[in-house]
Scaffold this active site. Sequence first.
Site, short mmCIF file in Angstrom:
data_model
loop_
_atom_site.label_atom_id
_atom_site.label_comp_id
_atom_site.label_asym_id
_atom_site.label_seq_id
_atom_site.Cartn_x
_atom_site.Cartn_y
_atom_site.Cartn_z
N PHE A 59 35.37 127.15 -0.61
CA PHE A 59 34.04 127.71 0.33
C PHE A 59 32.95 127.40 -0.81
O PHE A 59 32.98 128.30 -2.02
CB PHE A 59 33.91 128.25 1.13
N ASP A 85 33.46 128.21 -9.89
CA ASP A 85 32.13 129.27 -8.43
C ASP A 85 32.79 130.69 -8.69
O ASP A 85 33.15 130.97 -8.30
CB ASP A 85 33.11 128.64 -7.23
N LYS A 132 25.77 136.32 -4.86
CA LYS A 132 25.97 137.86 -4.48
C LYS A 132 25.72 138.98 -4.84
O LYS A 132 24.66 138.67 -4.47
CB LYS A 132 27.72 137.59 -3.64
N1 PLP Z 1 30.29 129.34 -3.41
C1 PLP Z 1 30.83 131.23 -2.75
C2 PLP Z 1 32.21 131.13 -3.07
C3 PLP Z 1 31.29 131.97 -2.13
O1 PLP Z 1 31.83 132.23 -1.28
C4 PLP Z 1 29.78 131.64 -0.99
C5 PLP Z 1 29.47 132.44 -0.27
O2 PLP Z 1 30.35 132.89 0.86
C6 PLP Z 1 28.55 130.43 -1.81
C7 PLP Z 1 29.45 129.45 -2.65
C8 PLP Z 1 27.61 129.83 -1.25
O3 PLP Z 1 26.77 130.81 -1.50
P1 PLP Z 1 25.28 131.62 -0.72
O4 PLP Z 1 25.47 131.76 0.91
O5 PLP Z 1 24.35 132.46 -0.96
O6 PLP Z 1 24.78 129.59 -0.21
#
Ligand code: PLP
Length: 418
Positions: free
Chosen positions: A160, A245, A274
């Site tokens: 994700f 990520d 986050k």
């Molecule tokens: N990358 C990862 C690993 C995530 O867990 C999330 C959100 O849960 C995101 C990207 C997306 O982040 P945002 O909701 O701040 O756009």
Amino acid sequence: MTSHDLEMSGRATPPQATELSALTNAALSGDAWLDRYAGALMTTFGRPARVLVRGEGCYVWDADGKRYLDLLGGLAVNSLGHAHPLLTSAITAQLATLGHVSNFFASGPQIALAERLIDLVGGSTARVFFTNSGAEANETAFKMARRTGRSKIVAAEGGFHGRTMGALALTGKPSIRAAFEPMPPGVVHVPYGDAAALADAVDADTAAVVLEPIQGEAGVRVPPAGYLAAAREITDRRGTLLVLDEVQTGVGRTGEWFAFHRTGVVPDVVTVAKGLGGGIPIGACVGIGPAAGLLGPGSHGTTFGGNPVAAAAGLAVLHAIERDGLLANVRQVGKRLRTDVPAHPLLAGLRGEGLLLAIELTEPVADKVAQAALDAGFIVNAVAAAAIRLAPPLILTDHQAQEFLGALPGILDVARKE
Ligand code: PLP
């Protein structure tokens, strides 16, 4: 704030003293708020579980005065818990000094936070692009990949990376992509944790491999030992960028500043968000080595990214993590949760690192467990049909962990009966 809230919190004075507080602090019940919610917000998230009115440390209170131990931390965001004095004073002082500048100008907090991130990532050749969210940090990485001149990107099934179109294209969940096709082209997905499948997919036209060190939204899936090292070796061989990520795993969540620190692997790009702002929206895309130069003048931009208030929040969070020894706390309390989890017929075990954990269930009743936990005063997340995610503030104490573990058998009993 009701007098009941005040009594629960032990505070002498309400935290909000502005004339606007009447707009949000009306003494409405949770149900009355949710009726207003239904009439005002899109239906993207379904009906919220509760309306929360305030927080302090690892606890939050709902509109009906009920207190909860927050074991989700706003989805791995509230690193310092709620209403942390250092974070509160840092953003208040910055807002009272200089709240925003356009990107024709620089600000001290923006520069200092970029330097701190470079330091923590561990490469003096790194450079930072600030964003407002994780999705935007990954959009930045996506554009960096395009700048290599190669067309293919390899990401992982179940991964994700966010909901904007580029981040969605990277996301390995066809069910959330399908309604928005066509995606930006060139992304292929391979099974997570399978180094041979990754090696097969990466070729001379592959610009980047994009992976989470632990897949958070997929249910806190930890890859086999050596997977990231294999990904590094494969990408090195092909001259492909390795993008990690760390939006969910970064900023201390796993007991290291970044999850990749545990592996000895140095990526080309790291994305963060986050927990970095502790609740103030900020993200970052960090390019390391040659990747740091991929986005030149005019190639990318943002109005708010690296805003002085958000950057001050990031600095405060990183400072508190270091000053208060929170990495060690994450390791210790995470270990406590893993080792002291009680025996129960519904419990299969615990997986994850530090304070990014999933309680594995023997039956697909995670929704019921999350509901029973909420009723018992604990916020957790049904991240998969048979898994409950914990991503609490990094300040969670041993005592608070025990409070949850002590209540867990009763919660599971309720979930089983329903
Ligand atoms: N990358 C990862 C690993 C995530 O867990 C999330 C959100 O849960 C995101 C990207 C997306 O982040 P945002 O909701 O701040 O756009």
